[in-house]
Design an enzyme around this catalytic site. Structure first.
Site, PDB file in Angstrom:
ATOM      1  N   ALA A  15       0.849  -1.202   0.000  1.00  0.00           N
ATOM      2  CA  ALA A  15       0.000   0.000   0.000  1.00  0.00           C
ATOM      3  C   ALA A  15       0.881   1.247   0.000  1.00  0.00           C
ATOM      4  O   ALA A  15       0.659   2.188  -0.784  1.00  0.00           O
ATOM      5  CB  ALA A  15      -0.928  -0.007   1.212  1.00  0.00           C
ATOM      6  N   CYS A  41       7.459   6.621   6.580  1.00  0.00           N
ATOM      7  CA  CYS A  41       7.093   5.319   6.015  1.00  0.00           C
ATOM      8  C   CYS A  41       7.503   5.081   4.575  1.00  0.00           C
ATOM      9  O   CYS A  41       8.053   4.031   4.262  1.00  0.00           O
ATOM     10  CB  CYS A  41       5.577   5.142   6.102  1.00  0.00           C
ATOM     11  SG  CYS A  41       5.053   4.799   7.768  1.00  0.00           S
TER      12      CYS A  41
HETATM   13  C1  UDX Z   1       1.636   7.303   4.870  1.00  0.00           C
HETATM   14  C2  UDX Z   1       0.396   6.544   4.366  1.00  0.00           C
HETATM   15  O1  UDX Z   1      -0.502   7.470   3.728  1.00  0.00           O
HETATM   16  C3  UDX Z   1      -0.295   5.835   5.517  1.00  0.00           C
HETATM   17  O2  UDX Z   1      -1.382   5.072   5.030  1.00  0.00           O
HETATM   18  C4  UDX Z   1       0.717   4.941   6.211  1.00  0.00           C
HETATM   19  O3  UDX Z   1       0.129   4.327   7.333  1.00  0.00           O
HETATM   20  C5  UDX Z   1       1.920   5.750   6.652  1.00  0.00           C
HETATM   21  O4  UDX Z   1       2.504   6.422   5.545  1.00  0.00           O
HETATM   22  P1  UDX Z   1       2.029   9.650   6.081  1.00  0.00           P
HETATM   23  O5  UDX Z   1       3.472   9.428   5.716  1.00  0.00           O
HETATM   24  O6  UDX Z   1       1.715   9.988   7.490  1.00  0.00           O
HETATM   25  O7  UDX Z   1       1.175   8.326   5.737  1.00  0.00           O
HETATM   26  O8  UDX Z   1       1.419  10.821   5.169  1.00  0.00           O
HETATM   27  P2  UDX Z   1       0.910  10.904   3.658  1.00  0.00           P
HETATM   28  O9  UDX Z   1      -0.313  11.728   3.644  1.00  0.00           O
HETATM   29  O10 UDX Z   1       0.824   9.586   3.014  1.00  0.00           O
HETATM   30  O11 UDX Z   1       2.042  11.772   2.940  1.00  0.00           O
HETATM   31  C6  UDX Z   1       3.355  11.280   2.722  1.00  0.00           C
HETATM   32  C7  UDX Z   1       4.157  12.283   1.914  1.00  0.00           C
HETATM   33  O12 UDX Z   1       3.672  12.358   0.572  1.00  0.00           O
HETATM   34  C8  UDX Z   1       4.084  13.712   2.453  1.00  0.00           C
HETATM   35  O13 UDX Z   1       5.355  14.298   2.373  1.00  0.00           O
HETATM   36  C9  UDX Z   1       3.106  14.399   1.513  1.00  0.00           C
HETATM   37  O14 UDX Z   1       3.295  15.772   1.446  1.00  0.00           O
HETATM   38  C10 UDX Z   1       3.443  13.712   0.213  1.00  0.00           C
HETATM   39  N1  UDX Z   1       2.351  13.756  -0.779  1.00  0.00           N
HETATM   40  C11 UDX Z   1       1.152  13.155  -0.515  1.00  0.00           C
HETATM   41  C12 UDX Z   1       2.555  14.369  -2.021  1.00  0.00           C
HETATM   42  O15 UDX Z   1       3.636  14.904  -2.273  1.00  0.00           O
HETATM   43  N2  UDX Z   1       1.535  14.367  -2.930  1.00  0.00           N
HETATM   44  C13 UDX Z   1       0.339  13.769  -2.698  1.00  0.00           C
HETATM   45  O16 UDX Z   1      -0.515  13.789  -3.585  1.00  0.00           O
HETATM   46  C14 UDX Z   1       0.140  13.148  -1.449  1.00  0.00           C
END
Ligand code: UDX
Ligand code: UDX
Ligand code: ADP
Length: 481
Positions: free
Chosen positions: A220, A273
């Site tokens: 995922a 993560c």
């Molecule tokens: C992630 C997963 O979403 C979650 O399901 C898992 O349990 C842990 O890892 P998290 O790392 O807390 O969660 O935040 P997430 O919202 O996924 O964002 C991760 C990174 O991707 C952030 O730096 C965010 O800014 C970036 N991001 C997210 C983008 O650059 N573009 C997007 O469209 C979405």
């Protein structure tokens, strides 16, 4: 009364257990941690993590059926269900350095559980761990078990995202429980299912075998990160061709087979993560003789590194190829909005890049402390791709960095503004005021595409926005990137 103990009071353990306590008044939940300051903070009005809505949930149950303690062994011994939510960073040395998960904390927790247990226990894997960790843990528990205790291992990966943890926990898309396909295993799965069934509809509680549950979590995260790297790769092409990545993402996301979420081009993904889990997946593929699969997923992390480097190059090349001695305001340091977490935040790489070119940085983030920023910037960047070539970096010149508590202060007399985190407050700033107080030409590099490019250009800014048609100014000065 069922007793739950969670080992590890971090970003996952803390909020997850608070939600279980809130939704299950008939269950006693104790969160334990070896870190005394962390537990003290969980017991204080100032919780150790910033998460919207978390304070209310903790306040509603703390000292009723939710407790935080450093008495790890006592509470593990008393529990029926033990969640293990300790940190599993990427190994920095030895076999698998740069990719494999470091299971030191997990192993020591498992040995401790075996030592102190006097009654049967369900041990639940909550941290993201490599596939087949449950098997290894099972071995540790059973080989150190001369008391005839029955340990059942379950994998129950957590899918919450920081910043929306409470919402995600209250209304999860799914809860995944993996267990052994034996009568004992099935009974343990049912026991954990009964906990979640207090508030999660049954059709959202999925049960699988142990390995599927473990792999689903890595998969995922890899899929989510892959979407971001895919749109970020497109953003580079958009800039070269004059297309607009937001329009492309919108059009692509309208296809119901693809969907609109997680298609925001950015300076790069961060967080504890994505990179860690993908590198872990890469390592598992390599160990299983699947180099092509490993290579495929590795590209997701490589594109992310490329995107961060590309951003820094845009900044430097737009500003006449030098930022030496120039003040640059960094707005946002956390890896995303609504969290104070800085693990793997793109801000670290962007700041390192600009500092390497001798810029003077003035950093503002509403939730990250100066101490945290300076610790992050002082740390050697671990080269995941070539760990064996790791060279000690020269210590960051802190004279080049100042941390301020106001966006206007950060941008005063600056040559450029870089938006690194998409905090809502950055959309509402008075940009005319910011422009008036900046050096000219005044540059804005929007690493999150949160600002209105046209109105900023009207004010007079030179604007760079990820994946958007380039400002004629920026275009003229570009070296090829
Ligand atoms: C992630 C997963 O979403 C979650 O399901 C898992 O349990 C842990 O890892 P998290 O790392 O807390 O969660 O935040 P997430 O919202 O996924 O964002 C991760 C990174 O991707 C952030 O730096 C965010 O800014 C970036 N991001 C997210 C983008 O650059 N573009 C997007 O469209 C979405
Ligand atoms: C595709 C696009 O779907 C369509 O929007 C575009 O206009 C033309 O290209 P098409 O090639 O006709 O359409 O069929 P599609 O259903 O997309 O399948 C393409 C291939 O992917 C097939 O061989 C299909 O068997 C395979 N496929 C599809 C899978 O292997 N797994 C899947 O989950 C889906
Ligand atoms: P996550 O984001 O996965 O929740 P964190 O690093 O925020 O990770 O939290 C993990 C917590 O686990 C830390 O607070 C750490 O002190 C704790 N921890 C690690 N090993 C042990 C252990 N053996 N016993 C108790 N707590 C532990």
């Amino acid at each position: 009364m069922v007793k739950i103990c969670c080992i590890g009071a971090g970003y996952v353990g803390g909020p997850t257990m608070a939600m279980i306590a809130l939704k299950c008044p008939d269950i006693q939940v104790v969160v334990v941690d070896i870190s005394k300051p962390r537990i003290a903070a969980w017991n204080s009005p100032d919780l150790p993590i910033y998460e919207p809505g978390l304070d209310e949930v903790v306040k509603a149950c703390r000292d009723k059926n939710l407790f935080f303690s450093t008495d790890v062994e006592k509470h593990v011994a008393e529990a029926d269900i033990v969640f293990v939510s300790v940190n599993t960073p990427t190994k920095t040395r030895g076999l698998g350095a740069g990719k494999a998960a470091d299971l030191t904390y997990w192993e020591s927790a498992a040995r401790m559980i075996a030592d102190v247990s006097k009654s049967d226990k369900i041990v639940v894997e909550k941290s993201t761990v490599p596939v087949k960790t449950a098997e290894a843990i099972e071995k540790i528990l059973t080989h150190n078990n001369d008391k005839g205790i029955n340990f059942q291992i379950l994998s129950n990966p957590e899918f919450l995202a920081e910043g929306t943890a409470i919402e995600d926990l209250a209304k999860p898309d799914r809860v995944l429980i993996g267990g052994r396909e034996t009568p004992g295993g099935r009974k343990a799965v049912e026991a954990l299912k009964a906990v979640y069934a207090h508030w999660v509809p049954e059709d959202r509680i999925l049960t699988t075998n142990l390995w599927s549950a473990e792999l689903s979590k890595l998969a995922a995260n890899a899929f989510l990160a892959q979407r971001i790297s895919s749109i970020n790769a497109m953003s580079a092409l958009c800039e070269s061709t004059g297309a607009n990545v937001s329009e492309v993402a919108y059009a692509v996301g309208k296809d119901s087979r693809i969907g609109p979420k997680f298609l925001n081009a950015s300076v790069g993904f961060g967080g504890s993560c994505f990179q860690k889990d993908i590198l872990n997946l890469v390592y598992i593929c390599e160990c299983n003789g699947l180099p092509e699969v490993a290579h495929y997923w590795k590209q997701v992390v490589q594109i992310n590194d490329y995107q961060k480097t590309r951003f820094v190059k845009r900044v430097v090349s737009s500003m006449f190829n030098t930022v030496s001695g120039k003040k640059i305001a960094i707005l946002g340091f956390a890896f995303k909005k609504d969290t104070g977490d800085t693990r793997e935040t793109p801000a670290i790489d962007v700041c390192h890049g600009l500092l390497g070119d001798k810029a003077l940085l003035s950093i503002y983030d509403p939730q990250v402390t100066e101490d945290q920023m300076k610790r992050d910037l002082a740390m050697n960047k671990f080269d995941w791709d070539h760990p064996q070539h790791l060279q000690p970096q020269s210590p960051t010149a802190f004279k080049q960095v100042s941390v301020v508590w106001d966006a206007y202060e950060a941008t005063k007399d600056a040559h450029a503004v870089c938006i690194i985190t998409e905090w809502d407050e950055f959309k509402k700033l008075d940009y005319q005021r910011i422009y008036d107080n900046m050096q000219k030409p005044a540059f804005i590099f929007d690493g999150r595409n949160v600002l209105d490019v046209e109105s900023l250009r009207k004010i007079g800014f030179v604007v760079y926005s990820i994946g958007k048609p380039l400002d004629p100014w920026v275009k003229d000065l570009q070296v090829s990137i």
